[in-house]
Scaffold this active site. Structure first.
Site, PDB file in Angstrom:
ATOM      1  N   GLU A 273       0.826  -1.211   0.000  1.00  0.00           N
ATOM      2  CA  GLU A 273       0.000   0.000   0.000  1.00  0.00           C
ATOM      3  C   GLU A 273       0.863   1.264   0.000  1.00  0.00           C
ATOM      4  O   GLU A 273       0.783   2.075   0.897  1.00  0.00           O
ATOM      5  CB  GLU A 273      -0.892   0.002   1.244  1.00  0.00           C
ATOM      6  CG  GLU A 273      -1.748  -1.235   1.391  1.00  0.00           C
ATOM      7  CD  GLU A 273      -2.424  -1.352   2.743  1.00  0.00           C
ATOM      8  OE1 GLU A 273      -3.442  -2.063   2.828  1.00  0.00           O
ATOM      9  OE2 GLU A 273      -1.943  -0.740   3.729  1.00  0.00           O
ATOM     10  N   PRO A 274       1.697   1.434  -1.013  1.00  0.00           N
ATOM     11  CA  PRO A 274       2.567   2.607  -1.021  1.00  0.00           C
ATOM     12  C   PRO A 274       1.804   3.880  -1.374  1.00  0.00           C
ATOM     13  O   PRO A 274       0.991   3.882  -2.298  1.00  0.00           O
ATOM     14  CB  PRO A 274       3.575   2.279  -2.127  1.00  0.00           C
ATOM     15  CG  PRO A 274       2.812   1.405  -3.069  1.00  0.00           C
ATOM     16  CD  PRO A 274       1.868   0.604  -2.222  1.00  0.00           C
ATOM     17  N   GLY A 275       2.036   4.926  -0.637  1.00  0.00           N
ATOM     18  CA  GLY A 275       1.436   6.213  -0.930  1.00  0.00           C
ATOM     19  C   GLY A 275       2.524   7.235  -1.167  1.00  0.00           C
ATOM     20  O   GLY A 275       2.790   7.670  -2.287  1.00  0.00           O
ATOM     21  N   ARG A 276       3.229   7.558  -0.069  1.00  0.00           N
ATOM     22  CA  ARG A 276       4.293   8.559  -0.139  1.00  0.00           C
ATOM     23  C   ARG A 276       5.336   8.229  -1.206  1.00  0.00           C
ATOM     24  O   ARG A 276       5.780   9.112  -1.932  1.00  0.00           O
ATOM     25  CB  ARG A 276       4.989   8.612   1.237  1.00  0.00           C
ATOM     26  CG  ARG A 276       5.986   9.748   1.391  1.00  0.00           C
ATOM     27  CD  ARG A 276       6.776   9.585   2.686  1.00  0.00           C
ATOM     28  NE  ARG A 276       5.941   9.298   3.820  1.00  0.00           N
ATOM     29  CZ  ARG A 276       5.394  10.214   4.620  1.00  0.00           C
ATOM     30  NH1 ARG A 276       5.624  11.476   4.413  1.00  0.00           N
ATOM     31  NH2 ARG A 276       4.639   9.851   5.631  1.00  0.00           N
ATOM     32  N   ARG A 312       2.286  19.718   6.735  1.00  0.00           N
ATOM     33  CA  ARG A 312       3.265  18.769   7.293  1.00  0.00           C
ATOM     34  C   ARG A 312       4.288  19.404   8.234  1.00  0.00           C
ATOM     35  O   ARG A 312       4.545  18.854   9.304  1.00  0.00           O
ATOM     36  CB  ARG A 312       3.970  17.975   6.174  1.00  0.00           C
ATOM     37  CG  ARG A 312       3.020  17.104   5.361  1.00  0.00           C
ATOM     38  CD  ARG A 312       3.749  16.169   4.402  1.00  0.00           C
ATOM     39  NE  ARG A 312       4.483  15.151   5.118  1.00  0.00           N
ATOM     40  CZ  ARG A 312       5.798  15.115   5.239  1.00  0.00           C
ATOM     41  NH1 ARG A 312       6.547  16.025   4.661  1.00  0.00           N
ATOM     42  NH2 ARG A 312       6.379  14.166   5.938  1.00  0.00           N
ATOM     43  N   TYR A 316       3.890  17.633  11.698  1.00  0.00           N
ATOM     44  CA  TYR A 316       4.869  16.578  11.992  1.00  0.00           C
ATOM     45  C   TYR A 316       6.282  17.113  12.138  1.00  0.00           C
ATOM     46  O   TYR A 316       7.220  16.317  12.122  1.00  0.00           O
ATOM     47  CB  TYR A 316       4.924  15.560  10.840  1.00  0.00           C
ATOM     48  CG  TYR A 316       3.633  14.962  10.358  1.00  0.00           C
ATOM     49  CD1 TYR A 316       2.844  14.163  11.190  1.00  0.00           C
ATOM     50  CD2 TYR A 316       3.226  15.134   9.037  1.00  0.00           C
ATOM     51  CE1 TYR A 316       1.687  13.576  10.717  1.00  0.00           C
ATOM     52  CE2 TYR A 316       2.066  14.547   8.558  1.00  0.00           C
ATOM     53  CZ  TYR A 316       1.299  13.770   9.404  1.00  0.00           C
ATOM     54  OH  TYR A 316       0.168  13.185   8.920  1.00  0.00           O
ATOM     55  N   CYS A 352      -2.397  33.056  10.601  1.00  0.00           N
ATOM     56  CA  CYS A 352      -2.118  33.575  11.937  1.00  0.00           C
ATOM     57  C   CYS A 352      -1.871  32.468  12.942  1.00  0.00           C
ATOM     58  O   CYS A 352      -2.699  32.178  13.800  1.00  0.00           O
ATOM     59  CB  CYS A 352      -3.266  34.478  12.366  1.00  0.00           C
ATOM     60  SG  CYS A 352      -3.377  35.892  11.264  1.00  0.00           S
ATOM     61  N   GLU A 353      -0.738  31.817  12.785  1.00  0.00           N
ATOM     62  CA  GLU A 353      -0.258  30.768  13.689  1.00  0.00           C
ATOM     63  C   GLU A 353       1.259  30.786  13.606  1.00  0.00           C
ATOM     64  O   GLU A 353       1.808  30.850  12.504  1.00  0.00           O
ATOM     65  CB  GLU A 353      -0.701  29.374  13.200  1.00  0.00           C
ATOM     66  CG  GLU A 353      -2.180  29.122  13.157  1.00  0.00           C
ATOM     67  CD  GLU A 353      -2.772  28.711  14.499  1.00  0.00           C
ATOM     68  OE1 GLU A 353      -1.997  28.452  15.447  1.00  0.00           O
ATOM     69  OE2 GLU A 353      -4.004  28.675  14.587  1.00  0.00           O
TER      70      GLU A 353
END
Ligand SMILES: *Cc1c(COP(=O)(O)O)cnc(C)c1O
Length: 424
Positions: A273-276, A312, A316, A352-353
């Site tokens: 199940e490769p995604g990245r 991301r 992360y 605004c973060e």
């Protein structure tokens, strides 16, 4: 191969100049390379060919229909984690009978939809879920094909938010409990156990976790077969790492070296199940510098891409290379080097973060208002996680193919932002 290269001082995607697309369609802009997507998928198809694999592209990495269509036409199947993703797979024209469905919280509606689509199998993550599949299948006069998702208790050494195969996280079941469930399946005519599933986490840049998982899989397949199950499938999930910094990503053949022998020994077929691995290095995000400012002893490049486009880094702490589309200094091979002519800066967005940044303390060539910036390796877990936070319309997506390109998602408008809202 690398579809994103500098030629004559400017960035190209295949044979299309990035600057031209940004000038025509505006920014922020997602640009994908069809050739790179196909190259990545092809690497996996070739590396595992001996065990007749089903490569289920993980839809959650990038679910835009234009991307799913490329995968479908190249012979991939799909891994979905919701009814919405399954709907997308259907919309892309794919055959749903090779789809696998994972996720810890499948609702009855999603299970019914998946049974109607006659999917290859459910990756079952709990006893409650197994009961729900049996109940819904019975009400439809069908049989639910299932694989048990095992938590192999392997530390894949990824970020805390992306490790999934370690005891104590919400995914899968421990091996003892799965054994009890396997017994339960045997007694139910509306269930059929056809495989085992593990997904260790992501991104994984070594082969050892897969080797350990594959070894465990052999034992478990033997055990289940001795109990009378016809186990045909080993599904080792996704998680293959990619190159975010230099060329740290392994070729698919390295993973195949440890996985293929085990799958052969078990006499099973392989699902992955490769995604990245497929989408990550196949896409970029292009933005434009709005302002530059020096404050508190730091240089900031404020550009029109933000955490609502690519979350991301905020979510992360992940690292993405950033470099101008027409750089004053050529991009070095290694992300950590600081060539002459560069200055350390933060690349931030308008949201605004404080968490809204793409790069922190990065040596970058000088840029000014209006210059274009590229965020590399943004094809996976990029557009798919984008939101309207700060009422920012979602960006446009473009698929490049040689010297041609097409828009695969239009830019949202201000009207789109309020379309579903009701007043009075
Ligand atoms: C997210 C996920 C994948 C894909 O992971 P990648 O790192 O993108 O390859 C595969 N399988 C399952 C069950 C997942 O949740």
């Amino acid at each position: 191969m690398n579809a994103f290269e500098y030629r004559d001082g400017q960035l190209f995607c295949e044979d299309v100049a990035v600057q031209g697309l940004a000038d025509k369609f505006g920014t922020p802009l997602w640009i994908y390379s069809k050739a790179q997507l196909l190259h990545q998928l092809g690497q996996i198809q070739t590396a595992f060919t001996e065990v007749d694999p089903v490569i289920c592209y993980s839809v959650k990495a990038n679910s835009t229909l234009g991307i799913l269509k490329v995968m479908n036409e190249a012979g991939a199947s799909f891994d979905v984690v919701s009814g919405g993703e399954l709907y997308r797979v259907k919309q892309a024209g794919a055959d749903t009978t090779r789809v696998v469905f994972a996720g810890v919280g499948k609702t009855d509606e999603e299970i019914r939809f998946a049974l109607e689509c006659d999917i290859l199998k459910f990756d079952v993550e709990s006893e409650d879920e197994l009961d729900a599949i049996a109940r819904v299948a019975e009400s439809m006069g069908k049989v639910g094909r299932v694989a048990l998702r095992l938590n192999p208790d392997i530390d894949a050494k990824t970020h805390a938010k992306t490790t999934t195969g370690k005891k104590g996280n919400k995914f899968g079941m421990d091996i003892e409990r799965a054994g009890q469930l396997a017994d339960k399946v045997l007694k139910n005519p509306h269930l059929q156990l056809s495989g085992i599933h593990m997904h260790l986490g992501s991104p994984i840049l070594t082969t050892e976790p897969y080797e350990k998982a594959a070894r465990k899989a052999i034992e478990i397949v033997r055990e289940y077969r001795s109990k009378g199950h016809e186990i045909n499938w080993i599904n080792l999930g996704g998680g293959f790492g990619i190159s975010y910094k230099h060329d740290e990503g392994l070729p698919a053949s390295e993973y195949a070296k440890v996985i293929v022998p085990a799958v052969k020994e078990a006499g099973c077929r392989l699902a992955l199940e490769p995604g990245r691995f497929i989408a990550g290095n196949s896409g970029i995000l292009v933005s434009r510098i709005i302002f530059t400012k020096r404050e508190g002893g730091k240089l900031f490049y404020i550009q029109d891409g933000a955490m609502n486009d690519l979350v991301r880094p905020a979510m992360y702490d992940s690292f993405h290379r950033v470099w101008p589309v027409k750089p004053a200094v050529p991009m070095p091979a290694d992300a950590e080097s600081a060539p002459d002519g560069c200055e350390v800066a933060d690349v931030v967005g308008p949201v605004c973060e404080s968490g809204d940044y793409f790069a922190k303390d990065r040596a970058l060539p000088p840029m000014q208002r209006g210059d274009l910036l590229c965020v590399f390796s943004a094809g996976a877990y990029g557009s798919v996680m984008s939101s309207n936070y700060n009422s920012r319309p979602r960006a446009m997506e473009i698929l490049v193919d040689g010297d041609a390109y097409k828009v695969i998602r239009k830019r949202e408008t201000l009207e789109d932002l309020v379309r579903l809202e009701l007043v009075d």
